[in-house]
Design an enzyme around this catalytic site. Structure first.
Site: not given
Lengths: 283, 256
Positions: A32, A241, A244, A266, A272
């Protein structure tokens, strides 16, 4: 495919790559923490992924298989250009399948398919400093990081709740890495934040214009900031979606005509496609 | 009983120029000390040195910390000093814009110190912010307004609320009523005096306005050219000034 003549492997010269690798090692050692590095001019404009592309150039090897996504999609300009750039200058194999890739450079998404050990996810970061919104002075933000003086970050979240009744920050949602450093996860939707937590893959962040590299090593705790009475939540959709039928992925709203028609699909094109294939195979 | 603040031989030089020289005093809990003097006499330099914002060239500033008693504030580490500044101390700037975040709501301004010391419950932070806004006579329905929409007097009161929310023991004020018109000044002084008495605050108030000093301060320190020329109880100093400079200062107050 072989590399383009006249260029070193993966475009950057070896000294530069060595310098970037040193920065990456330091970044991995202190999860970080933003490590300054000597960012180079790259043959694409700032804001298009100059940081990510330099990190990728430094870590990629001839045996790697590269995937590049832009907002989850493999077929947008940014993704196509960067993928072709490395195919030409490094001669590496490329792929659109998350599972086959060893290095994935991403702009603003984490793939839906869970990453595994040995994979490297490279983020393109526009502004690495999470405290910049509160404190314009670099000297002061560095001191705040050094002293872990992060209480002020909650002022932003407070302000969200006061104005909108909930934490309205939806992307670039601040996280605390390994219980120590506050980090900006680049503009990924907060939907992706939980995926960073204890991820088995190595996550590297490169900011080219701001000249910073930071990292989240595999299996590192990443906690999204929140309030006790307003806990961290990810976005949800009522729709699935339209292509899909996936109900658990991050959806883009696509306007289809000028009469209010719209569909939800998606954002991760690879996810997808694989969902579609699976569905067709089942039928 | 130990003093809250103990200052010994405090000197701050700007190169060859004197900011303040050889200032020593003790401040006791609940006491309000006024620092008066003409502009350029080192009042603000002294206040900055006392409130850990400007490192002195020589001398020490010791503060009676809750855990470990008298500690030199410049010898302790920066994390502890910052914590002290946010919990035990308050700093009220002359220009409220220096002490406030102008881009976030009044509630967030008051709540910031709470969040900085670890408060993570939105409802409680907001309730406390609301309570403090009322205490400084700002309507509760202004809690979500930006300070940009506040008047000068309201900004100053907001700044005071922001400082007092963590229940400090010592407040530093630099010209708290500077730049406000007279009626607003009077209300603010009234409010300050009430808060100081109710909360048992110790305070160091820098001002060039002797009327403000008379109203707020128990004890007075008169400064000239970086040095303290006279100290004593406020009424004593103002009614029976000994030093020629103090006599000049007191006699030059305009009488309407």
């Amino acid at each position: 495919m072989t590399g383009a003549t006249g260029y070193n492997f993966a475009y950057l010269d070896e000294q530069t790559k060595r310098m970037i690798r040193r920065a990456i090692l330091k970044a991995v050692a202190i999860p970080g923490y933003q490590v300054p590095f000597g960012s180079r001019e790259m043959p694409l404009p700032y804001g298009w992924g100059t940081g990510g592309i330099q990190v990728t150039a430094a870590v990629i090897g001839p045996d790697d298989r590269l995937k590049v996504i832009d907002q989850g999609a493999d077929d947008t300009t940014n993704a196509v250009s960067i993928r072709r750039f490395f195919a030409r200058t490094a001669g590496v194999a490329t792929t659109e399948r998350t599972t086959e890739a060893t290095v994935i450079q991403t702009r603003h998404r984490i793939p839906e398919t869970p990453l595994v050990e040995g994979q490297i996810l490279v983020y393109q970061v526009p502004i690495p400093e999470p405290l910049r919104w509160l404190e314009p002075r670099e000297t002061e933000t560095r001191k705040m990081h050094a002293l872990a003086d992060y209480g002020a970050m909650h002022v932003k979240l407070y302000e969200d709740i006061a104005r909108f009744g909930r934490i309205a920050t939806t992307y670039d949602y601040p996280v605390l890495v390994n219980g120590r450093y506050l980090m900006r996860p680049s503009p990924i939707p907060k939907f992706d934040n939980p995926k960073m937590h204890m991820n088995p893959a190595l996550q590297l962040f490169g900011a080219g214009r701001e000249k910073r590299i930071y990292a989240v090593p595999p299996y590192t705790a990443v906690k999204s900031l929140d309030f006790e009475d307003h806990p961290f939540e990810v976005q949800r959709w009522d729709q699935a979606c339209a292509i899909c039928g996936s109900a658990d992925s991050f959806l883009d709203e696509v306007v289809t005509d000028d009469r209010g028609g719209r569909m939800y699909v998606c954002s991760d094109t690879d996810h997808c496609t694989s969902q579609q294939t699976r569905k067709e195979a089942a039928e | 009983m130990t003093p809250l603040l103990k200052v010994t031989g405090l000197t701050r030089m700007y190169g060859n120029r004197v900011g303040c020289r050889d200032v020593s005093f003790e401040l006791w809990p609940g006491e309000v000390m006024g620092i008066v003097g003409e502009s350029g006499s080192g009042k603000t330099t002294l206040l900055s040195c006392l409130s850990a914002r400007l490192e002195p060239t020589a001398g020490t500033v010791e503060y009676d910390t809750r855990a470990e008693g008298l500690q030199d504030i410049y010898a302790m580490g920066e994390p502890r000093r910052r914590l002290l500044m946010r919990t035990d101390w308050g700093i009220v700037h002359q220009n409220p814009r220096d002490g406030l975040r102008m881009g976030v709501s009044a509630g967030a301004n008051v709540g910031e110190r709470l969040m900085a010391v670890g408060a993570r419950h939105y409802g409680e932070i907001r309730a406390q912010a609301d309570e403090w806004l009322r205490k400084v006579e700002i309507d509760g329905d202004r809690i979500d307004d930006l300070p940009l929409t506040f008047s000068g007097g309201m900004l100053q009161r907001l700044q005071i609320a922001r400082n007092l929310v963590t229940h400090p023991r010592l407040v530093f004020m630099d010209e708290p009523t500077g730049g406000l018109d007279v009626s607003v000044q009077a209300r603010l002084l009234d409010l300050l005096r009430r808060l100081v008495t109710d909360l048992g605050l110790a305070a160091i108030v820098v001002t060039h306005d002797l009327a403000v000093a008379r109203l707020l301060a128990h004890r007075l320190m008169v400064m000239r050219r970086g040095e303290v020329v006279e100290t004593g109880l406020t009424d004593q100093v103002l009614d029976d000034p000994h030093h020629p400079y103090t006599q000049l200062l007191v006699s030059s107050v305009l009488q309407p």
